[in-house]
Design a protein around this motif. Structure first.
Motif, PDB file in Angstrom:
ATOM      1  N   VAL A  53     -65.250  80.933  -9.061  1.00  0.00           N
ATOM      2  CA  VAL A  53     -66.626  81.442  -9.038  1.00  0.00           C
ATOM      3  C   VAL A  53     -66.957  81.999  -7.661  1.00  0.00           C
ATOM      4  O   VAL A  53     -67.532  83.086  -7.527  1.00  0.00           O
ATOM      5  CB  VAL A  53     -67.633  80.336  -9.424  1.00  0.00           C
ATOM      6  CG1 VAL A  53     -69.062  80.797  -9.165  1.00  0.00           C
ATOM      7  CG2 VAL A  53     -67.462  79.949 -10.888  1.00  0.00           C
ATOM      8  N   ARG A  54     -66.582  81.269  -6.629  1.00  0.00           N
ATOM      9  CA  ARG A  54     -66.851  81.737  -5.261  1.00  0.00           C
ATOM     10  C   ARG A  54     -66.103  83.043  -4.968  1.00  0.00           C
ATOM     11  O   ARG A  54     -66.626  83.926  -4.273  1.00  0.00           O
ATOM     12  CB  ARG A  54     -66.475  80.645  -4.257  1.00  0.00           C
ATOM     13  CG  ARG A  54     -67.391  79.422  -4.312  1.00  0.00           C
ATOM     14  CD  ARG A  54     -67.106  78.438  -3.195  1.00  0.00           C
ATOM     15  NE  ARG A  54     -65.923  77.641  -3.445  1.00  0.00           N
ATOM     16  CZ  ARG A  54     -65.915  76.478  -4.083  1.00  0.00           C
ATOM     17  NH1 ARG A  54     -67.051  75.980  -4.574  1.00  0.00           N
ATOM     18  NH2 ARG A  54     -64.791  75.796  -4.254  1.00  0.00           N
ATOM     19  N   ALA A  55     -64.899  83.170  -5.498  1.00  0.00           N
ATOM     20  CA  ALA A  55     -64.137  84.411  -5.304  1.00  0.00           C
ATOM     21  C   ALA A  55     -64.827  85.583  -5.988  1.00  0.00           C
ATOM     22  O   ALA A  55     -64.834  86.712  -5.461  1.00  0.00           O
ATOM     23  CB  ALA A  55     -62.715  84.238  -5.841  1.00  0.00           C
ATOM     24  N   ILE A  56     -65.422  85.342  -7.144  1.00  0.00           N
ATOM     25  CA  ILE A  56     -66.142  86.404  -7.860  1.00  0.00           C
ATOM     26  C   ILE A  56     -67.375  86.828  -7.070  1.00  0.00           C
ATOM     27  O   ILE A  56     -67.689  88.027  -6.986  1.00  0.00           O
ATOM     28  CB  ILE A  56     -66.517  85.925  -9.275  1.00  0.00           C
ATOM     29  CG1 ILE A  56     -65.252  85.799 -10.132  1.00  0.00           C
ATOM     30  CG2 ILE A  56     -67.525  86.876  -9.934  1.00  0.00           C
ATOM     31  CD1 ILE A  56     -65.468  85.108 -11.459  1.00  0.00           C
ATOM     32  N   GLU A  57     -68.055  85.873  -6.472  1.00  0.00           N
ATOM     33  CA  GLU A  57     -69.220  86.213  -5.649  1.00  0.00           C
ATOM     34  C   GLU A  57     -68.811  87.100  -4.473  1.00  0.00           C
ATOM     35  O   GLU A  57     -69.518  88.063  -4.133  1.00  0.00           O
ATOM     36  CB  GLU A  57     -69.891  84.931  -5.150  1.00  0.00           C
ATOM     37  CG  GLU A  57     -70.585  84.156  -6.259  1.00  0.00           C
ATOM     38  CD  GLU A  57     -71.086  82.800  -5.793  1.00  0.00           C
ATOM     39  OE1 GLU A  57     -72.001  82.258  -6.435  1.00  0.00           O
ATOM     40  OE2 GLU A  57     -70.557  82.269  -4.783  1.00  0.00           O
TER      41      GLU A  57
ATOM     42  N   GLU B 289     -70.996  88.711 -12.143  1.00  0.00           N
ATOM     43  CA  GLU B 289     -71.220  87.630 -11.181  1.00  0.00           C
ATOM     44  C   GLU B 289     -72.164  86.578 -11.752  1.00  0.00           C
ATOM     45  O   GLU B 289     -71.950  85.369 -11.584  1.00  0.00           O
ATOM     46  CB  GLU B 289     -71.802  88.185  -9.887  1.00  0.00           C
ATOM     47  CG  GLU B 289     -72.006  87.095  -8.832  1.00  0.00           C
ATOM     48  CD  GLU B 289     -72.914  87.527  -7.695  1.00  0.00           C
ATOM     49  OE1 GLU B 289     -72.853  86.888  -6.634  1.00  0.00           O
ATOM     50  OE2 GLU B 289     -73.682  88.486  -7.869  1.00  0.00           O
ATOM     51  N   SER B 290     -73.213  87.013 -12.435  1.00  0.00           N
ATOM     52  CA  SER B 290     -74.149  86.066 -13.042  1.00  0.00           C
ATOM     53  C   SER B 290     -73.465  85.220 -14.109  1.00  0.00           C
ATOM     54  O   SER B 290     -73.805  84.044 -14.300  1.00  0.00           O
ATOM     55  CB  SER B 290     -75.341  86.815 -13.654  1.00  0.00           C
ATOM     56  OG  SER B 290     -76.092  87.469 -12.651  1.00  0.00           O
ATOM     57  N   LEU B 291     -72.514  85.821 -14.806  1.00  0.00           N
ATOM     58  CA  LEU B 291     -71.739  85.077 -15.793  1.00  0.00           C
ATOM     59  C   LEU B 291     -70.968  83.954 -15.105  1.00  0.00           C
ATOM     60  O   LEU B 291     -70.923  82.815 -15.594  1.00  0.00           O
ATOM     61  CB  LEU B 291     -70.782  86.029 -16.502  1.00  0.00           C
ATOM     62  CG  LEU B 291     -69.952  85.472 -17.656  1.00  0.00           C
ATOM     63  CD1 LEU B 291     -70.842  85.010 -18.791  1.00  0.00           C
ATOM     64  CD2 LEU B 291     -68.961  86.522 -18.145  1.00  0.00           C
ATOM     65  N   ALA B 292     -70.373  84.270 -13.960  1.00  0.00           N
ATOM     66  CA  ALA B 292     -69.651  83.243 -13.203  1.00  0.00           C
ATOM     67  C   ALA B 292     -70.602  82.148 -12.732  1.00  0.00           C
ATOM     68  O   ALA B 292     -70.268  80.957 -12.771  1.00  0.00           O
ATOM     69  CB  ALA B 292     -68.947  83.891 -12.007  1.00  0.00           C
ATOM     70  N   ASP B 293     -71.781  82.541 -12.301  1.00  0.00           N
ATOM     71  CA  ASP B 293     -72.762  81.556 -11.854  1.00  0.00           C
ATOM     72  C   ASP B 293     -73.209  80.663 -13.007  1.00  0.00           C
ATOM     73  O   ASP B 293     -73.443  79.459 -12.821  1.00  0.00           O
ATOM     74  CB  ASP B 293     -73.974  82.267 -11.239  1.00  0.00           C
ATOM     75  CG  ASP B 293     -74.954  81.297 -10.617  1.00  0.00           C
ATOM     76  OD1 ASP B 293     -74.571  80.586  -9.666  1.00  0.00           O
ATOM     77  OD2 ASP B 293     -76.113  81.230 -11.077  1.00  0.00           O
TER      78      ASP B 293
END
Length: 224
Positions: free
Chosen positions: A160-164, A211-215
């Motif tokens: 998730v952090r990598a996607i951000e 990104e919101s999906l990852a969050d």
């Protein structure tokens, strides 16, 4: 019993994963659309955009079936509202691809040569965010099946952090590209400049939804 109901009894993420596969078919057509515009192959562009519309419609059909079948009477290991929110973000990604297709065909656009390379680089950064989010949903599907093993959960949180970070890099690319676009005033018509600005903005929305999906996945992982 429908196939979607069967999938929900296996894992609440199985039908969502099916929908994400269809969403990524839409995402996979974004770069070909830009390449068609950049090489002035507008007949190819028309064919590709028709395929985008078709894939987005197929994703919508699957989305509606999932919404009608979100389980209400048997146990799921995550909050049902998060499942619906997750599905909505995937749907937003498919919708953004469709909106890009509409903007690229609303008039015969030419991608200015001065920003062609930067534009295609930007497209690549957006697709990378989507690809990482796609991989994350696949991992989430397996983590749910495995009972939320703590080590695997931590690996997903790192993803998730990598996607951000990838989305932040995409934002920087969008900003630089927009500056270059508006520097072409006088060489490119105002209408084309504003249309390209909207196209680049919709690309940014696509990355934001990913990104919101990852969050959303992080929330499901940390709220247990």
């Amino acid at each position: 019993m429908s196939r979607i109901k069967d999938l929900f009894r296996q894992s609440p993420f199985d039908p969502l994963r099916d929908h994400m596969v269809k969403v990524m078919e839409c995402v996979g057509l974004v770069r070909p659309m830009f390449e068609a515009v950049s090489t002035d192959h507008h007949e190819n562009l028309e064919d590709i955009t028709k395929n985008v519309f078709k894939k987005e419609h197929e994703a919508d059909i699957l989305k509606d079936e999932i919404r009608q079948t979100i389980p209400k009477t048997f146990y799921v290991p995550v909050f049902r509202g998060d499942l619906l929110g997750h599905l909505k973000l995937q749907d937003d990604m498919a919708d953004a691809c469709e909106d890009i297709a509409v903007l690229l065909t609303i008039k015969r656009l030419a991608l200015p040569a001065a920003i062609r390379d930067e534009a295609l680089t930007y497209v690549g950064t957006v697709i990378e965010v989507c690809n990482q989010a796609d991989a994350l949903t696949g991992e989430m599907q397996q983590v749910v099946r495995d009972g939320f093993d703590p080590d695997r959960v931590e690996q997903l949180l790192e993803a998730v952090r990598a996607i951000e970070t990838a989305e932040w890099m995409s934002d920087r690319c969008q900003y630089k590209l927009s500056q270059q676009l508006f520097a072409l005033e006088g060489e490119v018509s105002p209408v084309d400049i504003m249309l390209w600005f909207k196209v680049f903005g919709e690309l940014g929305n696509l990355a934001n939804y990913a990104e919101s999906l990852a969050d959303r996945i992080r929330r499901m992982l940390t709220s247990r």
